[in-house]
Design a protein around this motif. Structure first.
Motif, PDB file in Angstrom:
ATOM      1  N   ILE A   1       0.843  -1.208   0.000  1.00  0.00           N
ATOM      2  CA  ILE A   1       0.000   0.000   0.000  1.00  0.00           C
ATOM      3  C   ILE A   1       0.871   1.248   0.000  1.00  0.00           C
ATOM      4  O   ILE A   1       0.625   2.210  -0.745  1.00  0.00           O
ATOM      5  CB  ILE A   1      -0.943  -0.006   1.220  1.00  0.00           C
ATOM      6  CG1 ILE A   1      -1.949  -1.165   1.098  1.00  0.00           C
ATOM      7  CG2 ILE A   1      -1.685   1.325   1.346  1.00  0.00           C
ATOM      8  CD1 ILE A   1      -2.754  -1.401   2.351  1.00  0.00           C
ATOM      9  N   PHE A   2       1.922   1.252   0.840  1.00  0.00           N
ATOM     10  CA  PHE A   2       2.818   2.407   0.906  1.00  0.00           C
ATOM     11  C   PHE A   2       3.511   2.629  -0.438  1.00  0.00           C
ATOM     12  O   PHE A   2       3.632   3.764  -0.908  1.00  0.00           O
ATOM     13  CB  PHE A   2       3.853   2.192   2.015  1.00  0.00           C
ATOM     14  CG  PHE A   2       4.943   3.217   2.018  1.00  0.00           C
ATOM     15  CD1 PHE A   2       4.690   4.518   2.416  1.00  0.00           C
ATOM     16  CD2 PHE A   2       6.231   2.892   1.599  1.00  0.00           C
ATOM     17  CE1 PHE A   2       5.694   5.472   2.404  1.00  0.00           C
ATOM     18  CE2 PHE A   2       7.241   3.839   1.582  1.00  0.00           C
ATOM     19  CZ  PHE A   2       6.967   5.137   1.989  1.00  0.00           C
ATOM     20  N   ALA A   3       3.944   1.565  -1.071  1.00  0.00           N
ATOM     21  CA  ALA A   3       4.590   1.697  -2.379  1.00  0.00           C
ATOM     22  C   ALA A   3       3.621   2.253  -3.418  1.00  0.00           C
ATOM     23  O   ALA A   3       3.979   3.107  -4.248  1.00  0.00           O
ATOM     24  CB  ALA A   3       5.141   0.349  -2.820  1.00  0.00           C
ATOM     25  N   THR A   4       2.379   1.782  -3.370  1.00  0.00           N
ATOM     26  CA  THR A   4       1.369   2.264  -4.326  1.00  0.00           C
ATOM     27  C   THR A   4       1.113   3.757  -4.133  1.00  0.00           C
ATOM     28  O   THR A   4       1.090   4.537  -5.096  1.00  0.00           O
ATOM     29  CB  THR A   4       0.062   1.479  -4.155  1.00  0.00           C
ATOM     30  OG1 THR A   4       0.311   0.097  -4.430  1.00  0.00           O
ATOM     31  CG2 THR A   4      -1.013   1.998  -5.099  1.00  0.00           C
ATOM     32  N   LEU A   5       0.884   4.191  -2.880  1.00  0.00           N
ATOM     33  CA  LEU A   5       0.599   5.602  -2.611  1.00  0.00           C
ATOM     34  C   LEU A   5       1.798   6.487  -2.924  1.00  0.00           C
ATOM     35  O   LEU A   5       1.634   7.631  -3.370  1.00  0.00           O
ATOM     36  CB  LEU A   5       0.173   5.775  -1.146  1.00  0.00           C
ATOM     37  CG  LEU A   5      -1.126   5.060  -0.737  1.00  0.00           C
ATOM     38  CD1 LEU A   5      -1.442   5.307   0.725  1.00  0.00           C
ATOM     39  CD2 LEU A   5      -2.296   5.513  -1.611  1.00  0.00           C
ATOM     40  N   SER A   6       3.005   5.983  -2.686  1.00  0.00           N
ATOM     41  CA  SER A   6       4.199   6.769  -3.006  1.00  0.00           C
ATOM     42  C   SER A   6       4.345   6.942  -4.502  1.00  0.00           C
ATOM     43  O   SER A   6       4.778   7.995  -4.989  1.00  0.00           O
ATOM     44  CB  SER A   6       5.443   6.078  -2.435  1.00  0.00           C
ATOM     45  OG  SER A   6       5.360   5.966  -1.027  1.00  0.00           O
ATOM     46  N   ARG A   7       4.026   5.890  -5.261  1.00  0.00           N
ATOM     47  CA  ARG A   7       4.158   5.976  -6.716  1.00  0.00           C
ATOM     48  C   ARG A   7       3.101   6.895  -7.323  1.00  0.00           C
ATOM     49  O   ARG A   7       3.399   7.692  -8.214  1.00  0.00           O
ATOM     50  CB  ARG A   7       4.048   4.576  -7.317  1.00  0.00           C
ATOM     51  CG  ARG A   7       4.054   4.536  -8.839  1.00  0.00           C
ATOM     52  CD  ARG A   7       4.114   3.111  -9.347  1.00  0.00           C
ATOM     53  NE  ARG A   7       3.056   2.283  -8.788  1.00  0.00           N
ATOM     54  CZ  ARG A   7       1.808   2.229  -9.291  1.00  0.00           C
ATOM     55  NH1 ARG A   7       1.483   2.951 -10.337  1.00  0.00           N
ATOM     56  NH2 ARG A   7       0.898   1.430  -8.751  1.00  0.00           N
TER      57      ARG A   7
END
Length: 879
Positions: free
Chosen positions: A721-727
């Motif tokens: 989730i963190f990777a998705t929101l950061s991207r």
């Protein structure tokens, strides 16, 4: 007060040759009361000087003394404070303002009245009296003491007249001629009497001596009277002669007046006749055009338009009083009414035929548009009808009933025409949307109307069957109804987006063109607004329009705007249902389509509202937008509901949860769709709901997981989730991105500590005992003297953990972690590195305890930190 006045006159003013006219007992306003008197005085000597004197008692109180005096000519303003209510206060404006309070209002009024009279009598510069009653200034000085001051002496002075220089000289000469003039007045008077008698006698004798001259004068007067009588006789004869001339002149004047009156009447009659002839005479060419003019050709329409305007001018001419009683005027008006009725009926019949003919001609061209996603162009039809716009305006102002009938017939014919076109257009759009081009042969064209066969339900069934071969067997978070959205590729969604945009792009100019034509052809105000009540319209299915109480009166602007809107609703009544059906189909094909539709429809609503917020197009698209927004909200709700229904297999690893992956897919697609969109707020609200649902259900699945540890489920999914929101860099989810990172970090640390545990278990127990002794109060350097924790015991424990055993334990730990973690998230090396750091931390902790509790013993671990790094590196490479 009278006694005080006499005392002041006697003691203060008489010695100064002054007379006291008025007095008032006062004290200064706003201060401790110290009474004094204001006195109005005049001097007894000429020239008269008028003063206002302030008098007060001495400190001992036995006599009055003069304190200050002001010349009345220095007084600028007298302010009585209130001209209506009784008020003892008043101000006197000299070089500065003096504020006083009188002992009574009567004294104040008497004093102000005296000042006013003195100003009127003695001063050229007039004083301003403010807030003083006009009655007080006009009334005379009261009788009594004041009257005695301004009375007899003054009048006596006014009656006295001085002798001039000649009179004085004559009296002196006369008195010098008589020695006793001064010593004996009686003798002098007797002498003067005798001289007067002598003079009277001489006067009488002189009169008697002039009798002869008087007689001569009388004779002359008699002769003059005779001459006067003769002149009067001649004047009488002249008057008789002039009387006859006067009669003749009167007759001539009366005759001239009658001639002038006749000429005036003739001129006025000629003017009235010319007015009626010029304004109520319709040319024969106009009459012929109204009766027989060709309404099909441009030249004939122009001739009829000019004739209709001329007829309207003749009928609307403002007749002068009495014209309506003339028989010729009545006959002409009746003739005009018949021409108007005849032409209005002929014009209405012709336009009705044009509506019918144009409708049939337009229907013949529908087939070529049915197979393409385009709507027929009505511009030629509008262009032909706009030639009659001026005639429609004439009909609206002269015969509103026929104008209203034409409007109703136009709506009837055009609503059926547009209904066929729009339904065929939407059928083609649905076929293209489902992508069943091979099966579209089932929906062949039949008849001139080009209507597609097959119901909407069969079309929906066909669309479901066509997409069934691409449907995944697994449960999809975004599965809506009988359709699967997660397996549809980007090309399919892009195709739907283009089709939906093309539908809106075709409908928008069609509606705007029709609305513009209606406003021009029917002469309705489209872009103006005026306050006023809207005329209530009956049900449009009945075909009636808003009516006026007076059939010939024009509609107010607000009612005309309402009439345009009602006509558009009647003509395009099928647009909103067809759009709703198309939206339902698109939502059934793929729930993600609601995102495309929300963005596209929002943009078109925004564009339409900028042109006219109350237009039919703006209102209709706004209603459809509400439906799309409702489908969008339902899609979000279903996603959250399906998150709660996700079941995890008990025999396999959990890995990245389906709804986490699908949230990534949803967010990625939504960001590409909503880029620079007007309704970004709707997406942000949906993001907030979805991410909350994802967080809650990740924890729920982690708690229910049996094979995979809870920390692994939380760590992997929140890392994803963190990777998705950061991207994606979604600004409204910054707080959730930080929260996801924190959860990932916390559960990574928790899993590392839990999984690593105590790899040097016996050594760890030994040092826990050492720390317990230190906690009980034993000094660290004295712990080695404890029997259970001496140097020999420490060496025994250390020998049980050679490097080979440590490497074996780490290898088993690596395999255990590898079984827990999923491959798709690729966190194995991250977790292994964290475990390596934790193991090194424990190693350093043990070394520190040895150095502090066993100083100088030379005891060390059988492996070093570098050995640990080598073990971990070789284990990671071997796997």
């Amino acid at each position: 007060m009278t006694a005080i006045k006499h005392a002041l006159q006697r003691d203060i003013f008489t010695p100064n040759d002054e007379r006291l006219l008025s007095i008032v007992n006062v004290c200064k306003a706003g201060k401790k009361k110290k009474n004094c008197f204001l006195c109005a005085t005049v001097t007894t000597e000429r020239p008269v000087q008028v003063k206002v004197v302030k008098v007060k008692k001495s400190d001992k109180g036995d006599f009055y003394k003069r304190q200050i005096a002001w010349a009345l000519r220095d007084l600028a303003v007298v302010d009585a404070k209130d001209a209506i209510k009784e008020n003892p206060e008043f101000d006197l404006h000299f070089e500065k303002i003096y504020k006083w309070v009188a002992s009574s209002t009567a004294e104040k009024n008497a004093f102000i009245s005296c000042i006013w009279k003195l100003n009127q009598r003695y001063l050229r510069k007039k004083i301003d009296f403010v807030n003083v009653s006009s009655q007080l200034l006009e009334e005379s000085v009261p009788s009594g003491e004041n009257q005695s001051v301004t009375g007899g002496d003054e009048e006596a002075v006014d009656e006295y007249q001085e002798l001039n220089a000649r009179e004085e000289q004559d009296i002196e000469i006369m008195m010098e001629g008589c020695e006793c003039a001064i010593s004996n007045a009686e003798a002098f008077a007797e002498r003067l009497s005798r001289e007067l008698q002598v003079l009277d006698g001489a006067n009488i004798q002189s009169i008697m001596a002039s009798e002869k001259q008087v007689n001569i004068l009388m004779k002359l007067l008699d002769e003059a009277l005779k001459e006067v009588d003769q002149i009067e006789l001649k004047l009488s004869s002249y008057e008789e002669m002039l009387q006859s001339v006067k009669e003749q002149m009167d007759q001539i004047s009366e005759s001239n007046h009658l001639i002038h009156l006749s000429n005036t009447n003739n001129v006025k009659l000629l003017s009235e006749i010319e007015f009626l002839v010029n304004h109520m005479d319709l040319a024969k060419g106009h009459i012929k055009a109204l009766q027989e003019g060709d309404l099909a050709s441009s030249r004939g329409i122009e001739a009829c338009t000019n004739a209709a305007d001329a007829l309207l001018q003749c009928m609307n001419v403002a007749l002068r009083p009495g014209h309506d009683m003339l028989l010729a005027v009545k006959e002409q008006q009746q003739h005009f009414s018949e021409l108007r009725e005849q032409f209005a009926r002929r014009l209405a019949n012709h336009l009705n035929n044009v509506f019918v003919q144009q409708g049939h001609d337009q229907s013949s061209t529908l087939a070529q548009h049915s197979v393409e996603l385009t709507l027929p162009n009505h511009h030629p039809f509008h262009r032909d009808l706009l030639r009659y716009a001026k005639l429609m305006e004439w009909l609206k102002s002269t015969d509103y009933g026929k104008y209203e009938g034409l409007t109703k017939n136009y709506m009837d014919y055009l609503s059926r025409l547009y209904e066929r076109e729009i339904k065929d257009f939407f059928e083609v759009a649905k076929i293209k949307m489902t992508g069943t081009t091979k099966e579209s042969k089932k929906f062949g064209l039949h008849g001139s109307s080009g209507k597609l066969t097959g119901s909407t339900s069969s079309l929906n069934k066909l669309s479901v069957q066509s997409s069934g071969n691409r449907r995944s067997q697994s449960s999809s978070l975004l599965d809506m109804g009988n359709m699967s959205a997660s397996d549809l590729d980007v090309a399919d969604r892009t195709k739907f987006d283009k089709i939906f945009e093309q539908v809106l792009s075709e409908l928008e100019p069609l509606c705007l063109a029709e609305q513009d034509f209606i406003s021009k052809f029917f002469k309705l105000q489209q872009h103006q607004s005026m306050p006023g009540s809207m005329t209530e319209a009956e049900d449009l299915d009945g075909g009636t329009l808003p009516r006026q109480h007076n059939s010939g009166a024009p509609l107010p602007v607000s009612s005309e705007k309402d009439m345009i809107r009602q006509m558009m609703i009647k003509i395009f009544r099928c647009i909103e249902p067809e759009l709703n059906n198309l939206i339902a189909l698109g939502d059934k094909i793929d729930s993600f389509n609601s995102l495309y539709m929300l963005v596209k429809m929002s943009h078109h609503v925004w564009t339409a509202q900028n042109v006219d917020p109350a237009s039919f197009l703006s209102t209709t698209l706004g209603n459809v937008l509400v439906t799309i927004k409702r489908n969008f909200d339902k899609c979000i709700s279903n996603q959250i509901r399906q998150m709660e229904e996700v079941k995890i297999s008990k025999k396999s690893k959990v890995g990245i949860l389906p709804f986490v992956t699908e949230f990534e897919e949803f967010a990625g697609l939504a960001e590409s769709i909503f880029k620079n969109a007007e309704r970004r707020g709707d997406l942000d609200k949906a993001y907030t709901k979805l991410i909350r649902g994802v967080f809650v259900n990740v924890e729920k699945v982690a708690n229910e997981s049996q094979k995979t540890p809870r920390d692994v489920v939380m760590m992997e999914n929140f890392h994803h989730i963190f990777a998705t929101l950061s991207r994606l860099k979604i600004s409204c989810l910054e707080a959730e991105k930080k929260e996801a990172k924190q959860k990932y970090t916390d559960h990574l640390q928790s899993y590392v500590i839990y999984s690593l545990g105590q790899p040097l278990e016996k050594l760890n127990h030994f040092f826990e005992g050492v720390e317990a002794r230190v906690a009980q109060g034993i000094r660290e350097e004295e712990v080695s003297y404890q029997l259970a924790f001496n140097k020999q015991e420490l060496r025994k424990v250390i020998k049980e953990y050679p490097g080979k055993e440590v490497k074996k334990g780490l290898d088993n730990l690596y395999k255990k972690v590898d079984k827990h973690l999923c491959e798709e998230e690729n966190l194995l090396q991250v977790v292994w590195h964290s475990m390596q750091d934790e193991f090194i931390r424990q190693y350093k902790h043990f070394e520190g305890l040895i150095a502090r509790c066993y100083p100088g013993s030379g005891v060390t671990m059988e492996f070093t930190i570098q050995d640990i790094l080598d073990y971990c590196s070789s284990i990671a490479q071997s796997h």
